[in-house]
Scaffold this active site. Structure first.
Site: not given
Ligand code: AMP
Length: 111
Positions: A28, A85, A92, A94, A98, A100
């Site tokens: 992350d 999430n 969430q 992204v 996924h 974590h």
């Molecule tokens: P979520 O909030 O569960 O959708 O998690 C998305 C996660 O993606 C967050 O913990 C961000 O820090 C991570 N994230 C966003 N962009 C990137 C990236 N380019 N490379 C690695 N992690 C990322």
């Protein structure tokens, strides 16, 4: 297109920990724990809310890969957390499914 799709497609770099035909694991970018990685199925599914029976094998693989990566990084002894999430209230950000992997410190609470 999500940032994770761009990472899967090789358009955006990542700190790759594991990859096969179905799954990509990378660190992350904003770690919330000493070890924080994301297990991402390459199939573009928005979240667990969008899954169905066809995804059973893939989802099983995502969880098994998560456990294997955690094991490889020495998280088994003290424990770790797997989280996915879902949607706005789930936190969430992204919208590409996924899981974590969080470990390396005592994790408290659920939100
Ligand atoms: P979520 O909030 O569960 O959708 O998690 C998305 C996660 O993606 C967050 O913990 C961000 O820090 C991570 N994230 C966003 N962009 C990137 C990236 N380019 N490379 C690695 N992690 C990322």
């Amino acid at each position: 297109m999500t940032i994770f799709q761009k990472i899967i497609d090789g358009e955006v770099p990542c700190d790759n920990l594991y990859e096969d035909d179905d799954v990509l694991v990378f660190r992350d970018i904003a770690p919330q724990a000493p070890f924080h990685a994301l297990v991402v199925p390459k199939k573009p599914i928005r979240s667990m809310a969008e899954t169905d029976r066809q995804d059973q094998e893939l989802l099983g693989k995502v969880m098994l890969v998560a456990a294997a990566v955690a094991r490889d990084h020495g998280l088994e002894k003290n424990g770790y957390r797997l989280v996915t999430n879902i949607g706005e209230h789930g936190g969430q950000t992204v919208f590409h499914l996924h899981v974590h992997i969080l470990g390396g410190r005592m994790l408290r609470g659920m939100g």
